[in-house]
Write a protein that holds these residues in place. Structure first.
Motif, PDB file in Angstrom:
ATOM      1  N   LEU A 108      21.086  32.102  34.744  1.00  0.00           N
ATOM      2  CA  LEU A 108      22.485  31.737  34.970  1.00  0.00           C
ATOM      3  C   LEU A 108      23.398  32.919  34.666  1.00  0.00           C
ATOM      4  N   ASP A 109      24.253  33.272  35.629  1.00  0.00           N
ATOM      5  CA  ASP A 109      25.124  34.440  35.532  1.00  0.00           C
ATOM      6  C   ASP A 109      26.505  34.011  35.028  1.00  0.00           C
ATOM      7  N   THR A 110      26.821  34.309  33.765  1.00  0.00           N
ATOM      8  CA  THR A 110      28.124  33.939  33.209  1.00  0.00           C
ATOM      9  C   THR A 110      29.251  34.788  33.790  1.00  0.00           C
ATOM     10  N   ASP A 111      28.951  36.017  34.215  1.00  0.00           N
ATOM     11  CA  ASP A 111      29.977  36.836  34.871  1.00  0.00           C
ATOM     12  C   ASP A 111      30.444  36.163  36.160  1.00  0.00           C
ATOM     13  N   PHE A 112      29.508  35.615  36.915  1.00  0.00           N
ATOM     14  CA  PHE A 112      29.862  34.924  38.152  1.00  0.00           C
ATOM     15  C   PHE A 112      30.722  33.693  37.857  1.00  0.00           C
ATOM     16  N   LEU A 113      30.361  32.933  36.825  1.00  0.00           N
ATOM     17  CA  LEU A 113      31.139  31.741  36.467  1.00  0.00           C
ATOM     18  C   LEU A 113      32.550  32.126  36.046  1.00  0.00           C
ATOM     19  N   ALA A 114      32.688  33.232  35.309  1.00  0.00           N
ATOM     20  CA  ALA A 114      34.011  33.680  34.882  1.00  0.00           C
ATOM     21  C   ALA A 114      34.869  34.067  36.083  1.00  0.00           C
ATOM     22  N   LYS A 115      34.260  34.692  37.088  1.00  0.00           N
ATOM     23  CA  LYS A 115      35.003  35.084  38.291  1.00  0.00           C
ATOM     24  C   LYS A 115      35.427  33.861  39.102  1.00  0.00           C
ATOM     25  N   GLN A 116      34.651  32.808  39.042  1.00  0.00           N
ATOM     26  CA  GLN A 116      34.940  31.611  39.833  1.00  0.00           C
ATOM     27  C   GLN A 116      36.011  30.718  39.212  1.00  0.00           C
ATOM     28  N   THR A 117      36.476  31.065  38.032  1.00  0.00           N
ATOM     29  CA  THR A 117      37.421  30.173  37.328  1.00  0.00           C
ATOM     30  C   THR A 117      38.692  30.899  36.900  1.00  0.00           C
ATOM     31  N   PRO A 118      39.375  31.620  37.790  1.00  0.00           N
ATOM     32  CA  PRO A 118      40.627  32.270  37.387  1.00  0.00           C
ATOM     33  C   PRO A 118      41.710  31.231  37.098  1.00  0.00           C
ATOM     34  N   GLY A 119      42.514  31.493  36.079  1.00  0.00           N
ATOM     35  CA  GLY A 119      43.575  30.561  35.721  1.00  0.00           C
ATOM     36  C   GLY A 119      43.111  29.371  34.904  1.00  0.00           C
ATOM     37  N   PHE A 120      41.825  29.287  34.598  1.00  0.00           N
ATOM     38  CA  PHE A 120      41.312  28.170  33.801  1.00  0.00           C
ATOM     39  C   PHE A 120      41.577  28.441  32.322  1.00  0.00           C
ATOM     40  N   SER A 121      41.972  27.424  31.609  1.00  0.00           N
ATOM     41  CA  SER A 121      42.135  27.530  30.160  1.00  0.00           C
ATOM     42  C   SER A 121      40.802  27.252  29.473  1.00  0.00           C
ATOM     43  N   PRO A 130      43.032  32.775  29.249  1.00  0.00           N
ATOM     44  CA  PRO A 130      42.029  33.848  29.089  1.00  0.00           C
ATOM     45  C   PRO A 130      41.843  34.658  30.369  1.00  0.00           C
ATOM     46  N   ASP A 131      41.589  35.955  30.202  1.00  0.00           N
ATOM     47  CA  ASP A 131      41.253  36.791  31.355  1.00  0.00           C
ATOM     48  C   ASP A 131      39.763  36.647  31.652  1.00  0.00           C
ATOM     49  N   ILE A 132      39.279  37.443  32.625  1.00  0.00           N
ATOM     50  CA  ILE A 132      37.895  37.269  33.078  1.00  0.00           C
ATOM     51  C   ILE A 132      36.890  37.554  31.961  1.00  0.00           C
ATOM     52  N   ARG A 133      37.186  38.544  31.105  1.00  0.00           N
ATOM     53  CA  ARG A 133      36.266  38.868  30.006  1.00  0.00           C
ATOM     54  C   ARG A 133      36.255  37.755  28.963  1.00  0.00           C
ATOM     55  N   GLU A 134      37.442  37.217  28.654  1.00  0.00           N
ATOM     56  CA  GLU A 134      37.521  36.145  27.664  1.00  0.00           C
ATOM     57  C   GLU A 134      36.915  34.854  28.207  1.00  0.00           C
ATOM     58  N   ARG A 135      37.058  34.625  29.521  1.00  0.00           N
ATOM     59  CA  ARG A 135      36.437  33.425  30.097  1.00  0.00           C
ATOM     60  C   ARG A 135      34.926  33.484  29.969  1.00  0.00           C
ATOM     61  N   LYS A 136      34.360  34.676  30.121  1.00  0.00           N
ATOM     62  CA  LYS A 136      32.911  34.820  29.949  1.00  0.00           C
ATOM     63  C   LYS A 136      32.506  34.442  28.523  1.00  0.00           C
ATOM     64  N   GLU A 137      33.264  34.896  27.520  1.00  0.00           N
ATOM     65  CA  GLU A 137      32.954  34.552  26.129  1.00  0.00           C
ATOM     66  C   GLU A 137      33.072  33.048  25.896  1.00  0.00           C
ATOM     67  N   VAL A 155      35.678  30.611  17.920  1.00  0.00           N
ATOM     68  CA  VAL A 155      36.811  30.812  18.818  1.00  0.00           C
ATOM     69  C   VAL A 155      36.521  32.029  19.688  1.00  0.00           C
ATOM     70  N   ALA A 156      36.210  31.783  20.949  1.00  0.00           N
ATOM     71  CA  ALA A 156      35.912  32.877  21.876  1.00  0.00           C
ATOM     72  C   ALA A 156      37.196  33.396  22.494  1.00  0.00           C
ATOM     73  N   GLY A 157      37.228  34.717  22.779  1.00  0.00           N
ATOM     74  CA  GLY A 157      38.428  35.310  23.352  1.00  0.00           C
ATOM     75  C   GLY A 157      39.562  35.345  22.340  1.00  0.00           C
ATOM     76  N   LEU A 158      40.807  35.390  22.847  1.00  0.00           N
ATOM     77  CA  LEU A 158      42.011  35.338  22.003  1.00  0.00           C
ATOM     78  C   LEU A 158      41.975  36.388  20.892  1.00  0.00           C
ATOM     79  N   GLU A 159      41.559  37.599  21.230  1.00  0.00           N
ATOM     80  CA  GLU A 159      41.367  38.616  20.197  1.00  0.00           C
ATOM     81  C   GLU A 159      42.655  38.936  19.466  1.00  0.00           C
ATOM     82  N   GLY A 160      43.762  39.113  20.225  1.00  0.00           N
ATOM     83  CA  GLY A 160      45.031  39.450  19.583  1.00  0.00           C
ATOM     84  C   GLY A 160      45.528  38.340  18.681  1.00  0.00           C
ATOM     85  N   ALA A 161      45.439  37.101  19.164  1.00  0.00           N
ATOM     86  CA  ALA A 161      45.880  35.959  18.361  1.00  0.00           C
ATOM     87  C   ALA A 161      45.019  35.808  17.117  1.00  0.00           C
TER      88      ALA A 161
END
Length: 640
Positions: free
Chosen positions: A383-396, A361-368, A192-198
């Motif tokens: 392949l730059d995962t930071d770039f992919l995370a920036k390109q997908t705001p609002g994605f679940s 997820p935020d941008i950091r969690e999207r990268k994970e 489970v990537a991201g969702l640290e608080g949960a």
């Protein structure tokens, strides 16, 4: 209640069984066991002598020297004395006999009589045979087959089947599936990537079950339940799977709709059976997905009557979670997208002690999340995962998984050996905008109008400080839109009025460009108008950002307002709200027109490039307008 399938068990198709039964009955019917004629009529030897004298008898068969079967000539069947003998059956088959049967008495005398009748031409033939019990055996066998078929059907109905209680005799049994943590569940918190608080709160629940003494030794009580709340696709069910994999305790999983049946009392019965099984295997976890199917607020639907099956199910669930009975070491996890419609009694402490919000997820969690879903793919090394995370705001999380899969499909379609950056950009475009329709017929005038519209969006957004910077613009039809512009909006936790007004102005840039260039407008701005109207209404009625309405909100966070038939404000206020919404939109429309009037030459220049290339990027705007003085970073789409 272990529903673990046995892979070594031979599965027999029900159709094969039905086919065998049909062949058995067909063979019985063909062999005579299924005759539609009545049994031969019993007669006497004197009547037989009369039939014999009149030449009605064609053949006689003597069985076991005791009983004779009489076969009549076909022509004799029409005589009045034989009117009771059936002529044809339901299948229009002629009754070939035997037509009569009688006891013969002395077999030697009867044999002499038959020989004389044959000699005199009154009888064609006769014979002595030993009668077997084959017909009796067929009848007994038929009864056995029918009885066996009945037992088979009843056992299938009473067995739990794959549904674990979905059949008629187990309809009140729980349909929950019991997972074996050793073989059934492979998901852990590492997956489970991201969702640290949960994850932190969920991990604590797992710790409660693994080591309850750590908390109870100082007087603490183990929570009764935890409710996972969040938008679709954010990973609520995935978290529950991770709990099942980590807890090492029995894990019962089912959906809220599994309680609902057309029969009265079934839902409550299944709830009782579910908690009974969980208590027997305690410590245990019960996971109810989409609990809003049974947990909706009671008494809101006035048309359901007093005996609402869903309410009875909810009442039983409330009792089981916190009633007189003890449910020690049984924790209930539930997931829903609609926490606002749940009953308040279900949400109180003592039932669901914790509400765990699983947000996008935020941008950091999207990268994970990207790194998790990219692991099984063959991708290029740089392949730059930071770039992919920036390109997908609002994605679940589910959206990101879909992007990765779509990118792999696109790469395979292009016969590539690895997935690269462009494949992911194409996948995002495919998911957000829809499938490209390059073969769609667009007239030159329409193409010009679409290009001006999209160039208007790009120009206005480039000139405004708080509008999102452009990524690319296309006039290739995609999905239901004739053109689209992609932006990289900034992810904000709070939004100020000037930021919302700039976004509204950029949204109206498409229609404003049509007005400035052609001095007429079109229907192409429908999605723009829909978006800007929602933004203006939110400013006025939800966020209290309008001076005339003031610091008032008409938003109901509990969701109960949807059951009311009256507005929470007067008609005068409603009229004022409508005027302020219209004024907001019109002011930004005029502002967009003013910006485009000042940059009309550049607007036309950008539209010409767009018509020629069909797709333009940020570099094309920089070549025309110069570098943008504002700095923004994040992505949104404006559809025509």
């Amino acid at each position: 209640m272990d529903n673990k399938p046995n892979p070594n068990r031979m599965r027999i198709s029900p159709w094969l069984i039905y086919g065998v039964i049909f062949l058995i009955f067909a063979s019985i019917f063909v062999s005579g066991g299924g005759s539609n004629f009545k049994d031969p009529a019993r007669t006497t030897s004197s009547k037989f002598n009369t039939y014999l004298e009149h030449g009605d008898v064609a053949k006689v068969i003597i069985y076991n020297k005791a009983e004779a079967e009489v076969f009549l000539n076909p022509a004799s069947l029409t005589k009045p004395e034989h009117k009771d003998v059936p002529k044809k059956d339901l299948f229009n088959r002629v009754n070939a006999g035997p037509h009569y049967v009688f006891d013969i008495g002395n077999d030697e005398i009867f044999q002499k009589k038959m020989e004389d009748a044959v000699t005199q031409g009154k009888l064609k033939e006769f014979s002595f045979q030993q009668k077997s019990n084959w017909s009796d055996f067929i009848n007994i066998f038929s009864i056995v087959i029918i009885f066996g078929l009945w037992i088979y059907i009843m056992r299938k109905m009473s067995s739990g089947g794959a549904g674990g209680g979905g059949q008629i005799f187990n309809i009140g049994k729980s349909k929950a599936r019991l997972f074996d943590e050793k073989t059934d569940i492979k998901t852990t918190f590492k997956d489970v990537a991201g969702l640290e608080g949960a994850k932190e709160e969920i991990q604590e629940i797992v710790e409660f079950l693994k080591n309850p003494e750590k908390y109870t030794s100082i007087g603490g009580k183990i929570p009764k339940g935890a409710l996972l709340v969040g938008p679709p696709g954010t990973g609520k069910t995935l978290l529950a799977k991770a709990v099942a994999g980590e807890a090492k305790v029995p894990f019962f999983s089912l959906s809220g709709s599994d309680f609902v049946e057309m029969f009265v009392g079934v839902g409550a019965s299944r709830v009782r059976d579910l908690f009974k099984q969980a208590k027997e295997k305690a410590p245990a976890i019960i996971f109810i997905d989409e609990i809003d199917a049974v947990g909706r607020a009671r008494g809101k639907n006035n048309f359901s009557g007093g005996n609402d099956e869903r309410e009875n199910t909810l009442n039983q669930l409330l009792t089981e979670m916190d009633g007189f009975g003890s449910n020690s070491n049984v924790i209930v996890l539930a997931a829903t997208n609609r926490a606002d419609v749940l009953d308040k009694a279900l949400m109180r402490a003592g039932r669901f002690d914790r509400q765990i919000f699983v947000d996008l997820p935020d941008i950091r969690e999207r990268k994970e999340i990207f790194e998790v879903h990219l692991a099984p793919l063959k991708k290029v090394e740089e392949l730059d995962t930071d770039f992919l995370a920036k390109q997908t705001p609002g994605f679940s999380g589910a959206d990101i998984a879909n992007v990765c899969n779509e990118a792999a499909l696109i790469a395979a379609r292009k016969d590539k050996k690895a997935v690269d950056k462009q494949d992911f950009l194409d996948a995002v475009d495919r998911i957000v905008g829809g499938l490209e329709k390059k073969n769609k017929i667009v007239t030159p005038d329409e193409k010009k109008a679409i290009a001006i519209h999209e160039a208007g969006h790009a120009t206005v957004s480039w000139m405004l400080e708080h509008a999102a910077p452009l990524v690319k613009v296309t006039i290739v039809p995609r999905g239901q839109s004739l053109g689209a512009a992609w932006y990289l909006p900034e992810e904000r936790l709070i939004v100020r009025p000037d930021q919302m007004l700039d976004e509204m102005c950029a949204t109206m840039g498409g229609r404003a460009a049509e007005k400035v260039t052609f001095d007429r407008i079109s229907t192409g701005a429908l999605s723009d108008l829909e978006k800007v109207t929602k933004q203006a209404r939110a400013m006025v009625t939800i966020y209290g950002l309008n001076d005339k309405i003031g610091n008032v909100t008409y938003y109901d966070s509990t969701g109960q307002n949807e059951y009311n038939f009256s507005k929470p404000y007067s008609e005068e206020t409603a009229e004022l709200i409508d005027k302020e919404i219209s004024a907001l939109i019109e002011s930004q429309y005029q502002r967009a027109i003013q910006i485009l009037e000042e940059n009309k030459d550049k607007l036309n220049q950008l539209a010409d490039i767009l018509i020629e290339k069909e797709v333009i990027f940020k570099d094309d705007l920089e070549a025309i307008f110069g570098k943008r003085t504002f700095d923004s970073n994040l992505q949104e789409e404006k559809d025509l």
